[in-house]
Design an enzyme around this catalytic site. Structure first.
Site, mmCIF file in Angstrom:
data_model
loop_
_atom_site.group_PDB
_atom_site.id
_atom_site.type_symbol
_atom_site.label_atom_id
_atom_site.label_comp_id
_atom_site.label_asym_id
_atom_site.label_seq_id
_atom_site.Cartn_x
_atom_site.Cartn_y
_atom_site.Cartn_z
ATOM 1 N N HIS A 169 0.791 -1.202 0.109
ATOM 2 C CA HIS A 169 0.046 -0.132 -0.048
ATOM 3 C C HIS A 169 0.794 1.265 0.144
ATOM 4 O O HIS A 169 0.339 2.291 -0.302
ATOM 5 C CB HIS A 169 -0.922 -0.029 1.044
ATOM 6 C CG HIS A 169 -0.319 0.178 2.610
ATOM 7 N ND1 HIS A 169 -0.017 -0.955 3.408
ATOM 8 C CD2 HIS A 169 -0.013 1.531 3.042
ATOM 9 C CE1 HIS A 169 0.618 -0.175 4.523
ATOM 10 N NE2 HIS A 169 0.686 0.942 4.402
ATOM 11 N N ASP A 200 0.420 -7.610 1.212
ATOM 12 C CA ASP A 200 0.950 -6.099 1.606
ATOM 13 C C ASP A 200 2.188 -5.852 1.589
ATOM 14 O O ASP A 200 2.851 -5.320 2.555
ATOM 15 C CB ASP A 200 0.128 -5.769 2.800
ATOM 16 C CG ASP A 200 0.116 -4.292 2.912
ATOM 17 O OD1 ASP A 200 0.648 -3.476 2.020
ATOM 18 O OD2 ASP A 200 -0.117 -3.682 3.747
ATOM 19 N N SER A 278 4.932 2.455 8.083
ATOM 20 C CA SER A 278 4.450 1.021 7.237
ATOM 21 C C SER A 278 5.607 0.701 6.246
ATOM 22 O O SER A 278 6.479 1.442 5.501
ATOM 23 C CB SER A 278 3.409 1.559 6.148
ATOM 24 O OG SER A 278 2.186 1.912 6.953
#
Length: 615
Positions: A169, A200, A278
């Site tokens: 993402h 992911d 992230s």
């Protein structure tokens, strides 16, 4: 597939990016505010600071500024401070510290840098420019935006492999990716090698040799255990330099990956994972990377709950890429099952005392398991592991985990032995695992949405991003109930899609249908519609005077064929639409739409079929 390239150090069975200045962890997750690096109450910390200042008061510095010794006293500093207190009136101005004191401080700083360099220097900041599709106008893209996230350097199986890992993402629908190392002022262009939306994760590389000089890749560690200390390292919101948050492992189980809408093994920690973390590595106490930060849990009853992609999932992604040159995904049995904790339910399915398993309610017709498994079979074992009535299997010492974990450890095309109970008799099947189709996909894997234009009627394919684009963040409660029902349905056959009328653009041929939107198309001229390509094939080949589209809620759209063809050309010109079909349909059909005569009547230049696919 032979020996795996990566292995964890122990057996598993004995097993955000920031947007502009505002950052987020992952789709559907909000940052959770947390106190970094301390779990002590504020009052207790204040009392400790006061006692520390009483024991070690800071020496005065020239000009009223805080000297370096106030941060870290050197050798003999405590003795010098005591002498200054005893001779406050008669003492001369404070003298500069001894040379060996400063050298001692410099040595400490160098030691600290030498300790951090092998680990933190491999952590990079990822700058990405995104251009996402406009699902309402599928021939367009939205306004571009930027994001920041984290990543880290890993070693590939070959000496020349130079890889970076981050979250999928973090680079979704990217148009440009740049990475910057710790302490460096230069950003380097990166390119994507593979994206695993399901898990992911994204694999990047940098072609510039200067980026890789003087840096060592991180070493992967084993799957952590409960209460193991971990440190999350990255570039979260709140600053531009590297950040470290510390916590412990609080839970290990099969977890929903919100970006990929799939359940995989996940590690829950109590360290804060904020926007920008992230893709950053999570270290164990030995300095090994034991996972990747990727999402957090937010809510009024939640504090400091973050999730980590563990190394077994990372290894699966990397091994998949090495073996196939791209990410093929995680396999699935393609079944819906029910727990069998009720004794009456087990008796009804002729299970003997002591037999355990789960009840198969439905089998996806597009899965490889559909050739062997049936509804009302009792799934008792997968690949030699007995499945309990609650759907769990043994996991390490004293733990249990959902049996889907066993499936996710496999690769697409790999065989697995399945034992079922059918009519009271055990049967064994060897099944080649596959990736079954879904009726309404949770994502498009970074592909552009498909569309087909007939006059002003815009046909497209429904998916979760489409519903979110149309109805916003609360689309689960706002979207039409019949479209929401398709989220849990299985396709009846391979290639089935939910084709919808996205909207109707104003045109003479579509007069009276302007209010029709977000409605599924069931049939064309009496023939059921399988998918968008099937609909386009039928429309372009139609020779009947009328085009009839039967939709849900008993809504019908009827267009004059010749008028609709001419109207298509006019709509393309009026709305500056590059083509009446998306590129994937152009390449698949190799037909001209609208026809040349209709295009000329509408003021559009006819596009030959041979060149239409090249647009």
């Amino acid at each position: 597939m032979g020996m795996s390239v990566w292995r964890t150090a122990q057996s598993l069975h004995t097993n955000c990016r920031g947007l502009h200045s505002t950052t987020c962890n992952t789709l559907g997750s909000k940052p959770v505010p947390a106190l970094h690096g301390s779990s002590q109450p504020q009052q207790q910390q204040q009392q400790q600071r006061i006692r520390h200042q009483q024991r070690c008061p800071a020496p005065a510095a020239a000009g009223g500024e805080v000297g370096k010794s106030a941060k870290r006293p050197g050798k003999g500093a405590a003795k010098q401070q005591q002498q200054q207190q005893q001779q406050q009136q008669a003492a001369p101005p404070p003298q500069s510290r001894a040379v060996d004191d400063w050298e001692h401080d410099m040595d400490d700083d160098e030691d600290e840098d030498n300790f951090l360099a092998p680990y933190f220097d491999a952590v990079v900041k990822v700058h990405c420019v995104h251009t996402e599709p406009n699902y309402s106008l599928p021939w367009q893209r939205k306004r571009q935006f930027t994001s920041t996230s984290s990543g880290f350097i890993v070693a590939g199986p070959k000496p020349g492999d130079r890889w970076l890992l981050t979250n999928a993402h973090s680079v979704d629908y990217h148009t440009q990716i740049k990475v910057k190392r710790r302490g460096d002022d230069q950003k380097f262009l990166a390119r994507v090698l593979a994206i695993g939306v399901e898990c992911d994760m994204a694999l990047l590389t940098v072609d510039d040799d200067a980026f890789w000089q003087g840096v060592q890749p991180l070493e992967f560690g084993p799957l952590p255990r409960l209460q193991d200390s971990v440190a999350v390292v990255g570039y979260p919101i709140g600053g531009d330099t590297i950040s470290v948050t510390v916590g412990v492992v609080s839970r290990i189980e099969v977890t929903e990956y919100s970006h990929g809408a799939i359940d995989l093994l996940g590690v829950q920690i109590d360290a804060a994972i904020n926007g920008g973390n992230s893709g950053g590595p999570v270290f164990n106490k030995r300095g090994q990377c034991c996972g990747i930060a990727f999402q957090g849990l937010s809510g009024s009853d939640v504090e400091n709950v973050g999730y980590v992609i563990p190394t077994p999932v990372v290894h699966h992604f990397l091994n998949d890429y090495v073996a196939n040159g791209h990410f093929t995904g995680f396999p699935s049995l393609g079944i819906q099952w029910q727990r069998m904790e009720s004794a009456a339910l087990r008796q009804a399915y002729k299970m003997a005392p002591g037999q355990k398993g789960v009840l198969i309610r439905r089998v996806n017709p597009t899965s490889a398991a559909a050739q062997h498994l049936r509804a009302d079979d009792v799934l008792m074992s997968f690949d030699g592991q007995d499945i309990a009535c609650d759907g769990t299997v043994p996991f390490r010492t004293g733990e249990r985990i959902a049996f889907s974990y066993l499936i996710s450890n496999k690769f697409v095309g790999e065989a697995a032995r399945v034992v079922v109970l059918r009519d009271g008799k055990q049967q064994t099947f060897d099944i080649n695992l596959s990736r079954p189709g879904v009726l309404m996909p949770p994502h498009l894997s970074n592909k552009a949405p498909s569309y087909f234009l007939v006059s002003g009627v815009v046909f497209t394919v429904a998916c979760e991003p489409y519903l979110e684009s149309e109805y916003g963040g609360e689309w689960v409660g706002e979207a039409p109930i019949k479209l929401l029902d398709k989220l849990s349905e299985m396709p009846g056959q391979a290639g089935e899609e939910v084709v919808v009328v996205g909207q109707v653009l104003a045109d003479e041929a579509t007069l009276g249908y302007e209010d029709v939107s977000n409605m599924r198309v069931l049939a064309f001229n009496g023939t059921p519609v399988l998918n968008l390509q099937h609909l386009a094939e039928m429309v372009t080949a139609c020779q009947e005077p009328h085009l009839r589209f039967d939709c849900e809620y008993y809504e019908t759209i009827v267009l004059d064929r010749q008028q609709a063809a001419a109207g298509t050309a006019g709509v393309l010109k009026t709305h500056s639409i590059p083509g009446a079909m998306s590129q994937d349909l152009q390449q698949a059909l190799q037909v001209q739409w609208p026809p040349a005569a209709a295009a000329a009547a509408g003021g559009q230049e006819a596009v030959p079929a041979a060149t239409a696919a090249k647009r």
